[in-house]
Design a protein around this motif. Structure first.
Motif, short mmCIF file in Angstrom:
data_model
loop_
_atom_site.label_atom_id
_atom_site.label_comp_id
_atom_site.label_asym_id
_atom_site.label_seq_id
_atom_site.Cartn_x
_atom_site.Cartn_y
_atom_site.Cartn_z
N SER A 615 0.95 -1.31 -0.09
CA SER A 615 -0.21 -0.06 -0.10
C SER A 615 0.88 1.24 0.18
N ALA A 616 1.96 1.18 0.90
CA ALA A 616 2.87 2.38 1.02
C ALA A 616 3.45 2.40 -0.56
N PHE A 617 4.13 1.38 -1.01
CA PHE A 617 4.48 1.65 -2.19
C PHE A 617 3.80 2.14 -3.53
N MET A 618 2.36 1.64 -3.35
CA MET A 618 1.56 2.12 -4.35
C MET A 618 1.30 3.44 -4.29
N LEU A 619 1.23 4.15 -3.16
CA LEU A 619 0.92 5.42 -2.95
C LEU A 619 2.19 6.38 -3.44
N LEU A 620 3.25 5.82 -3.10
CA LEU A 620 4.61 6.15 -3.59
C LEU A 620 4.68 6.25 -5.18
N ALA A 621 4.13 5.11 -5.75
CA ALA A 621 4.20 5.08 -7.24
C ALA A 621 3.46 5.90 -7.96
N LEU A 622 2.52 6.62 -7.03
CA LEU A 622 1.36 7.73 -7.66
C LEU A 622 2.07 9.04 -7.73
N GLN A 623 2.86 9.16 -6.94
CA GLN A 623 3.69 10.47 -6.92
C GLN A 623 4.46 10.79 -8.19
N ARG A 624 4.23 11.99 -8.62
CA ARG A 624 4.70 12.41 -9.91
C ARG A 624 5.72 13.65 -9.68
N ASP A 625 6.70 13.87 -10.69
CA ASP A 625 7.68 14.74 -10.59
C ASP A 625 7.11 16.24 -11.29
N ASP A 626 7.70 16.99 -11.55
CA ASP A 626 7.51 18.42 -12.20
C ASP A 626 7.03 18.11 -13.75
N THR A 627 7.73 17.00 -14.30
CA THR A 627 7.13 16.81 -15.73
C THR A 627 6.02 15.87 -15.93
N GLY A 628 5.46 15.30 -14.76
CA GLY A 628 4.35 14.54 -14.69
C GLY A 628 4.70 13.09 -14.87
N SER A 629 5.93 12.68 -14.63
CA SER A 629 6.36 11.32 -14.70
C SER A 629 6.53 10.80 -13.36
N PRO A 630 6.22 9.46 -13.01
CA PRO A 630 6.19 8.85 -11.59
C PRO A 630 7.66 9.19 -11.04
N VAL A 631 7.72 9.65 -9.97
CA VAL A 631 9.25 9.91 -9.38
C VAL A 631 9.98 8.82 -9.07
N LEU A 632 9.47 7.55 -9.11
CA LEU A 632 10.19 6.54 -8.90
C LEU A 632 10.70 5.96 -10.08
N VAL A 633 10.17 6.52 -11.25
CA VAL A 633 10.82 6.05 -12.47
C VAL A 633 12.01 6.82 -12.94
N GLY A 634 12.05 8.05 -12.76
CA GLY A 634 13.34 8.98 -13.32
C GLY A 634 13.11 9.24 -14.72
N GLY A 635 14.04 9.79 -15.39
CA GLY A 635 14.04 10.20 -16.84
C GLY A 635 14.31 8.95 -17.52
N SER A 636 14.69 9.44 -18.93
CA SER A 636 15.20 8.32 -20.02
C SER A 636 16.47 7.76 -19.61
#
Length: 755
Positions: A615-636
């Motif tokens: 549950s905690a991870f899913m909520l974190l996975a929903l967080q987005r950075d300034d570009t709209g990408s998930p914060v846990l993904v990072g860039g290209s």
């Protein structure tokens, strides 16, 4: 004013003390703060110290504290808890600022400004200022709590030459050692090391005095350090640093009273302070008692002018009434109430009605006879007087009001004899009938549940400090638990249950006792209380991170043992724990610890911990950075951390997808469509979560759940970029099948990350 509020007021005169945390600035009658936000402290008072009395163990009771020099009835030291009548309802919510102070976060400028709003200089302020500037370190000690050390420190640090300092209270646990090395590198910072708590100490082996004398780093960083502590502690640990220490010298009572009255808008405050009637009352009072006098005078003066429209100029009848009434109020109306209770013919019905009216603070009472009967039975009365009245049996409202020396107003409210009377009635009962306290507290807590929402919340705010003071006196948290469980099941009162427990967990007398007791509550609580506890642990974590994160883990791990909870209730508690972790994620200092905690839960043997971690991870996975990408993904081309892979893996190992996991997966797949440069890393992350393990255990379940999540996403009605969505879905399904080590032509060559 270097605040000289005294926390050691004689409890025989004032049980609740005037100088407790949460009192509104300026002593404006009826002024209240937003109960959900930061609440103001008394101007210039010393905030509660971070004391942690030793608890008996991980239990609910502990031996009574030695009351020390304050009095036999009330231990010395400032409090996190307060009386509702003292602070006009702002005590719920004070935990917000208490957590901030405990956590070491910068003190908000508005909070500092409010603390210093009615600042009156201590007599030796010029000497203290020069000493701090010359040495960059200063020690302020005093014999008694409430002497003004905290606000003197704030005053000195906010008046340093140059740009404004960032003020911080050093974060530490009682008994920790001290090293000036920990201050290094923080530019233009004003540090306050708070050692005022009675249980606070510094190990002799840390050479505290020598550490203070080594101020080179403070000079280099253009920073300052002020230590506030007790005289007794300084005498033990201050060797070789005596030149840095001074005792705070408070201003005179008349100066304090004048400032308080002026702040409240009283005309001619100096004339009030100079009047012989007030001078006689002020003689020998401690600063905290002076402050109580000022607040009570303001309220009495306001009530008199509103009721009569007459002047309260010195020498007038109104002035004399205000002085007499304020004196009664400060003394807790003890003489008046003793005489009332002692009158011939006084019945238990009269006493119960007086107590009921005081509990409701004079507000109109529906079904008054039913309420009186309910209170009588709760207190154990079984006589004829405790039977139900009908028709015109028993007194009416006018007679009832007259019998308790109150006036019934046109709107049904009661006008009591003077300020603080309702609160005094409750205090009198608590002293007079100690064997009935628990029954009374539980009855009042249930009354909160039975009342309409607005009345329920006001009564809950009044009850909270009574509960806290009882817990302090009894050294037991049992009643706190019962009330919190009752309120947690009520949508209106759940936030008050949370605020009550947070305040108790930070209280210098019962804080450690409460935090320890929550371990037992986890084992016994229903889903409502457990969700409240998750929120409490989140709120207190910045102040006590190790213990509270451990409690969150205990809470999640205990779900496997809660046979009384059904699957939906367990899931709701796990989600509450997950939400707590998500809420703490924004704290940069806590994030590494939270990441480690989640990694441990991912691999835990308890299903509840894994549910909470997911549950905690899913909520974190929903967080987005300034570009709209998930914060846990990072860039290209970003490398996704192993713990993120483990988070998705744990999520996919649920028996079936949850609504939260559907949202999180959809957010990631939407991001892959909207930002094609992230598609490869997102697809790779999900595929690795399914297959990149050391063995085949649960591989099939993970694969099935990913298919379910992807099918749910593609089935959503979204015409925008529909073809792109289909292409991504096809690519993801092909990748996850190709990566299966058991499928023909598998392309998965990566080493497993482990589970």
């Amino acid at each position: 004013m270097a605040e000289t509020v005294d926390h050691t007021v004689d409890p025989a005169q004032q049980e609740g003390r005037a100088d407790e945390e949460g009192a509104g600035a300026g002593f404006v009658p009826g002024q209240a703060a937003d109960p959900t936000g930061p609440s103001p402290e008394a101007p210039g008072q010393e905030p509660e110290a971070d004391a942690e009395p030793e608890a008996a163990a991980e239990g609910e009771t502990a031996p009574p504290c030695d009351p020390g020099p304050a009095s036999a009835g009330r231990p010395a030291g400032p409090y996190a808890s307060v009386h509702a009548d003292t602070n006009h309802g702002t005590q719920i919510g004070q935990w917000f600022e208490a957590v901030q102070r405990h956590s070491g976060a910068p003190l908000p400028p508005k909070t500092v400004e409010r603390d210093l709003e009615d600042y009156v200089p201590v007599e030796n302020e010029p000497e203290l200022s020069k000493l701090l500037e010359d040495n960059r370190a200063l020690v302020l000690f005093a014999d008694h709590p409430g002497s003004g050390r905290w606000t003197t420190a704030l005053r000195l640090l906010t008046t340093r030459p140059g740009d404004a300092l960032t003020l911080r209270r050093m974060r530490r646990e009682p008994g920790d050692s001290f090293s000036a090395e920990g201050l290094k590198g923080h530019k233009r910072t004003g540090w306050i090391l708070d050692l005022r708590a009675a249980e606070e100490s510094i190990p002799a082996s840390c050479d505290f005095g020598l550490e203070l004398m080594a101020a080179a780093d403070l000079h280099d960083d253009d920073s300052y350090l002020v230590v506030v502590l007790r005289t007794e502690l300084w005498n033990r640990i201050g060797h070789q640093a005596g030149e840095l220490a001074r005792k705070v010298k408070p201003p005179t009572p008349s100066v304090l009273l004048t400032k308080y009255l002026d702040s409240a808008g009283i005309t001619g405050p100096a004339r009030w302070a100079d009047d012989h009637l007030i001078k006689d009352e002020l003689a020998g009072l401690r600063p905290g008692q002076v402050r109580e006098w000022a607040r009570t005078l303001v309220r009495a003066e306001s009530e008199y002018r509103i009721a009569t429209g007459r002047s309260t100029e010195p020498g007038s009848d109104g002035f004399n009434w205000v002085i007499e009434t304020a004196g009664q109020a400060v003394s807790g109306w003890t003489d008046v109430l003793t005489e009332w209770h002692s009158q011939d013919g006084r019945t238990s019905y009269d006493r119960n009605y007086l107590l009921l009216a005081a509990v409701c603070n004079g507000e109109p009472i529906d079904n008054v006879h039913e309420r009186v009967l309910s209170l009588a039975r709760a207190l154990g009365e079984r006589s004829e007087a405790s039977t139900r009245l009908a028709g015109q049996q028993g007194p009416g409202l006018i007679q009832l009001a007259h019998q308790i020396d109150a006036e019934l107003q046109a709107d049904g409210t009661l006008s009591f004899p003077g300020p603080g009377f309702a609160e005094a009635v409750v205090r009198y009962f608590l002293r007079d009938r100690p064997e009935l306290i628990v029954s009374f507290m539980r009855w009042t807590a249930q009354l909160c549940v039975d009342l309409p929402a607005s009345k329920a919340e006001r009564l809950a705010e009044r009850l909270a400090p009574w509960l806290l003071h009882h817990a302090q006196a009894a050294r037991s948290t049992r009643t706190l638990q019962v009330v919190a469980a009752n309120w947690s099941a009520d949508r209106t009162l759940a936030k008050h249950a949370h605020a009550l427990l947070v305040t108790a967990a930070l209280d210098p007398e019962i804080g450690q006792l409460t935090r320890n007791a929550t371990g037992n509550w986890i084992e016994k609580g229903d889903s409502h209380l457990l969700k409240t506890l998750a929120h409490v642990f989140q709120s207190v974590t910045p102040a006590h991170p190790e213990q509270m994160l451990r409690r969150l883990g205990d809470l999640a791990g205990s779900l496997d043992e809660h046979a009384q909870l059904n699957a939906a209730q367990k899931e709701s508690v796990a989600q509450a724990v997950g939400a707590a972790v998500d809420g703490l994620w924004g704290d940069d200092a806590l994030r590494p610890r939270l990441r480690k905690t989640l990694t441990t839960w991912f691999a835990g043997i308890h299903k509840g911990q894994r549910q909470a971690a997911a549950s905690a991870f899913m909520l974190l996975a929903l967080q987005r950075d300034d570009t709209g990408s998930p914060v846990l993904v990072g860039g290209s081309g970003a490398i996704v951390a192993d713990w993120v892979i483990r988070g998705w893996r744990t999520t996919l190992e649920s028996e079936e997808p949850t609504a939260l996991s559907r949202r999180a997966c959809a957010a990631w797949l939407d991001a892959a469509v909207a930002r094609p440069h992230t598609a490869e890393v997102i697809t790779s992350t999900l595929v690795r979560a399914v297959h990149e393990t050391a063995g085949d255990h649960l591989r099939g379940l993970r694969f099935l759940n990913l298919v379910r999540l992807a099918e749910h996403w593609i089935s959503q009605n979204d015409t925008h970029a529909d073809e792109d969505r289909k292409r991504l879905h096809t690519a993801l399904m092909r990748s996850v099948r190709d990566a299966d080590p058991h499928s023909t032509g598998s392309h998965s060559e990566r080493e497993p990350t482990g589970e």
